[in-house]
Scaffold this active site. Structure first.
Site, short mmCIF file in Angstrom:
data_model
loop_
_atom_site.label_atom_id
_atom_site.label_comp_id
_atom_site.label_asym_id
_atom_site.label_seq_id
_atom_site.Cartn_x
_atom_site.Cartn_y
_atom_site.Cartn_z
N ILE A 66 -21.22 41.85 1.93
CA ILE A 66 -22.10 42.59 2.86
C ILE A 66 -21.93 42.08 4.28
O ILE A 66 -22.37 42.73 5.23
CB ILE A 66 -23.57 42.49 2.43
CG1 ILE A 66 -24.03 41.03 2.37
CG2 ILE A 66 -23.79 43.18 1.08
CD1 ILE A 66 -25.51 40.86 2.08
N ALA A 75 -17.90 36.35 8.02
CA ALA A 75 -17.88 35.52 9.22
C ALA A 75 -16.63 34.64 9.19
O ALA A 75 -15.84 34.70 8.26
CB ALA A 75 -19.14 34.67 9.30
N SER A 76 -16.46 33.83 10.21
CA SER A 76 -15.24 33.04 10.34
C SER A 76 -15.17 31.92 9.31
O SER A 76 -14.08 31.54 8.88
CB SER A 76 -15.13 32.46 11.75
OG SER A 76 -16.27 31.69 12.05
N LEU A 77 -16.31 31.38 8.90
CA LEU A 77 -16.32 30.26 7.96
C LEU A 77 -16.76 30.66 6.56
O LEU A 77 -16.54 29.91 5.61
CB LEU A 77 -17.21 29.14 8.48
CG LEU A 77 -16.82 28.54 9.84
CD1 LEU A 77 -17.80 27.44 10.23
CD2 LEU A 77 -15.40 27.99 9.80
N GLY A 78 -17.41 31.79 6.41
CA GLY A 78 -17.89 32.19 5.09
C GLY A 78 -18.17 33.67 5.03
O GLY A 78 -18.12 34.37 6.05
N GLN A 79 -18.48 34.18 3.83
CA GLN A 79 -18.82 35.59 3.65
C GLN A 79 -19.90 35.70 2.58
O GLN A 79 -20.02 34.82 1.72
CB GLN A 79 -17.58 36.40 3.28
CG GLN A 79 -16.73 35.81 2.19
CD GLN A 79 -15.28 36.30 2.25
OE1 GLN A 79 -14.65 36.30 3.31
NE2 GLN A 79 -14.76 36.73 1.11
N VAL A 80 -20.69 36.77 2.67
CA VAL A 80 -21.89 36.90 1.85
C VAL A 80 -21.75 38.08 0.90
O VAL A 80 -21.35 39.18 1.31
CB VAL A 80 -23.14 37.06 2.73
CG1 VAL A 80 -24.40 37.16 1.86
CG2 VAL A 80 -23.27 35.90 3.71
N LYS A 120 -23.62 33.16 -0.47
CA LYS A 120 -22.75 32.83 0.66
C LYS A 120 -21.63 31.91 0.16
O LYS A 120 -21.90 30.84 -0.39
CB LYS A 120 -23.56 32.14 1.76
CG LYS A 120 -22.79 31.87 3.04
CD LYS A 120 -23.75 31.25 4.08
CE LYS A 120 -23.02 30.92 5.37
NZ LYS A 120 -23.94 30.30 6.36
N ASP A 131 -28.99 29.99 15.79
CA ASP A 131 -28.06 31.12 15.98
C ASP A 131 -28.82 32.44 15.92
O ASP A 131 -28.65 33.23 14.98
CB ASP A 131 -26.97 31.07 14.90
CG ASP A 131 -25.77 31.94 15.25
OD1 ASP A 131 -25.65 32.35 16.42
OD2 ASP A 131 -24.94 32.20 14.35
#
Length: 552
Positions: A123, A126-131, A144, A279
């Site tokens: 959904i 991002a640069s370091l992870g995905q959800v 995550k 953030d």
């Protein structure tokens, strides 16, 4: 293998940044090894900042994060770069599910056993992870997952940053070199913390506990049984993106109330709790149908010590009271403003910032404009910005921007003033002022008791003509030395012209050429003393006119 990857990344980074480095070097010396400095317009800086942003995006996750961190450091970069890098979005295409699955199963075991169902379409990426979303014990959860292979890439890039830093220090002054070294250490610490999902879970749980009794704030709970160092499973909390004002209006949500809740939440995090979500861009904020504000992604989070909390309160109180001296004292105590800075100039900067922020309504302020002016001043002097304060400063500007998106007439400082009043900070400030004043009066009384005898002894020495005054001229900039050299070379040049003319009239060719060469040399030295950066030139100051010209 890791070292080989680092060397290759170093080549890629050098290739991307070399044109910008050469441009910056030519700004200092027009022909690299010699020549004077060249002026750089704001438009050219903006164009360079845009190229830098594109280069960071090309280089991938580590440098995207570096750009985001740089956007919080106006003591390192000019305002044009700060504004451009603030636009960096942490959105990159998601990694293939097969790669993400390997990370997930290495932490939790087979996906089919860990979850009742799992949607393999992320959904968010991002640069370091995905959800991803899944079901666990009958409830919908958000999972995550750290991006596959990102650890080795980040470690290689951190080596590149370490190798590159000494080269960058050759092109900057001592104050900015100090800031760059601190920034490199801060970046290494921050990006490693953001990849540590166990730390994120701890920070999330702590912040959630602080708002357990606040009905207007929703923070997802963590699912510890399905979390680890590279996987974080949380309660799935749905909501409308906070910047989607049309959708909020269709649902009948009071946008002003949402903005006030958001600001009050951050004030409590920073001033009261000392731990905060760092953030707050619109992608990490949502609104439920009942107006509850939802917070996502606690990978970037920070802590504030008590001294910084106290200084932030003092700053807000000074702005609310339009007490310029109190604001400057607070900036000095925080380490943002050098004690040696020209307070008259800084006072005018703050006065203009507050005046411009008022708008037509004298009671209206714009904290973002105030902070922007202070950021500009920080770079121009230049000054040092403590790392923990840089993050708080950035959070304040982003939150204010979100609040104004929700309600263009939102009065950020008015809400902060009301909040501080409700918490009794004004009363505490008055009590501290009384105690401090009483202490000063006591010290003054003690000093006055010894003043009379000392004064009598001084007057006796004056009466006996036994008073001597020693005066020392402070000339750290070498202005007097430059002026003396200028006078000497000008005198030699003038004498040389006269002597050359007299010898030429007597038809002595050899002596004429000799004296002529000497005269030309003296003339060049005199001319150079006027052209050099050192000397008796006045340093440009912040004036009302210069500030207004910069804002055009």
């Amino acid at each position: 293998m890791a070292s080989l990857r680092a060397y290759w990344r170093f080549v890629l980074v050098a290739w991307q940044f070399l044109p910008l480095v050469l441009s910056y070097a030519r700004d200092r010396r027009r022909f690299l090894l010699f020549g004077g400095p060249r002026s750089v317009s704001s438009e050219r800086r903006t164009a360079r900042a845009r190229r830098l942003r594109e280069s960071l995006l090309t280089l991938g996750p580590t440098f995207i994060k570096l750009g985001q961190l740089l956007s919080t450091r106006p003591d390192v970069l000019p305002p044009e770069y700060v504004d451009e890098l603030a636009q960096l979005q942490d959105q990159v295409p998601p990694a293939p599910w097969a790669d993400a699955r390997e990370v997930l199963e290495a932490e939790l075991g087979p996906v089919e056993e860990a979850f009742e169902s799992f949607d393999t379409e992320p959904i968010s990426g991002a640069s370091l992870g995905q959800v991803y979303t899944a079901r666990f014990q009958g409830e919908r959860v958000a999972v995550k997952v750290r991006r596959p292979g990102v650890e080795s890439l980040v470690e290689a890039d951190l080596r590149v940053v370490t190798w590159t830093l000494p080269l960058l220090l050759l092109f900057v002054d001592d104050a900015r070199a100090f800031s760059l070294e601190n920034l490199a250490d801060e970046f290494s610490k921050t990006i490693r913390e953001e990849m540590d999902y166990e730390r994120e879970a701890t920070m999330l749980a702590e912040i959630r506990a602080n708002f357990a009794d606040e009905p207007g704030v929703a923070i997802p709970a963590t699912v510890g049984a399905r979390s680890g160092a590279r996987v974080l499973t949380m309660e799935y909390v749905e909501g409308t993106k906070i910047s989607d004002v049309d959708a909020l209006d269709r649902k009948g949500i009071d946008r002003h109330a949402v903005a006030e809740t958001l600001e009050r939440t951050y004030l409590q995090m920073i001033i009261e709790d000392g731990v905060f979500h760092a953030d707050p861009h619109p992608g990490n904020l949502a609104v439920r149908d009942d107006g509850t504000v939802v917070f996502y992604d606690f990978g970037m989070s920070g802590r504030v010590d008590e001294s910084v909390q106290r200084h932030i309160v003092d700053f807000y109180v000074g702005v609310a009271n339009q007490d310029i001296e109190a604001i400057l004292d607070t900036l000095v105590e925080m380490g943002t403003l050098s004690p040696d800075a020209d307070r008259a100039v800084m006072a005018e900067v703050m006065e203009l910032a507050i005046a411009d922020a008022r708008g037509e309504d004298i009671e209206q302020y714009r904290v973002q404009q105030i902070v922007s002016r202070v950021e500009d001043t920080i770079y121009e002097f230049p000054l040092r910005l403590p790392p923990n304060l840089a993050l708080v400063l950035r959070v304040a500007t982003v939150v204010e921007g979100v609040c104004v998106t929700l309600d263009p007439d939102f009065d950020f400082v008015s809400v902060a003033t009301t909040y501080l009043g409700e918490r009794g900070y004004y009363e505490r400030g008055a009590r501290e002022f009384v105690e401090e004043t009483a202490g000063r009066l006591t010290d003054a009384a003690r000093a006055s008791a010894t003043l009379a005898p000392k004064l009598e002894r001084v007057l006796d020495r004056v009466d006996r003509n036994d008073v001597h005054v020693n005066a020392t001229v402070q000339d750290d900039a070498g202005t007097l030395d430059a002026l003396a050299r200028r006078l000497v070379t000008a005198s030699l040049f003038g004498a040389g012209v006269v002597a050359t003319a007299l010898v030429y009239a007597n038809a002595d060719t050899y002596a004429t050429w000799t004296l002529g060469a000497f005269t030309v040399a003296a003339g060049l030295l005199c001319w150079r003393s006027f052209r050099g950066r050192r000397g008796t030139r006045a340093t440009p100051q912040f004036t009302r006119q210069s500030l207004r010209e910069r804002d055009r």
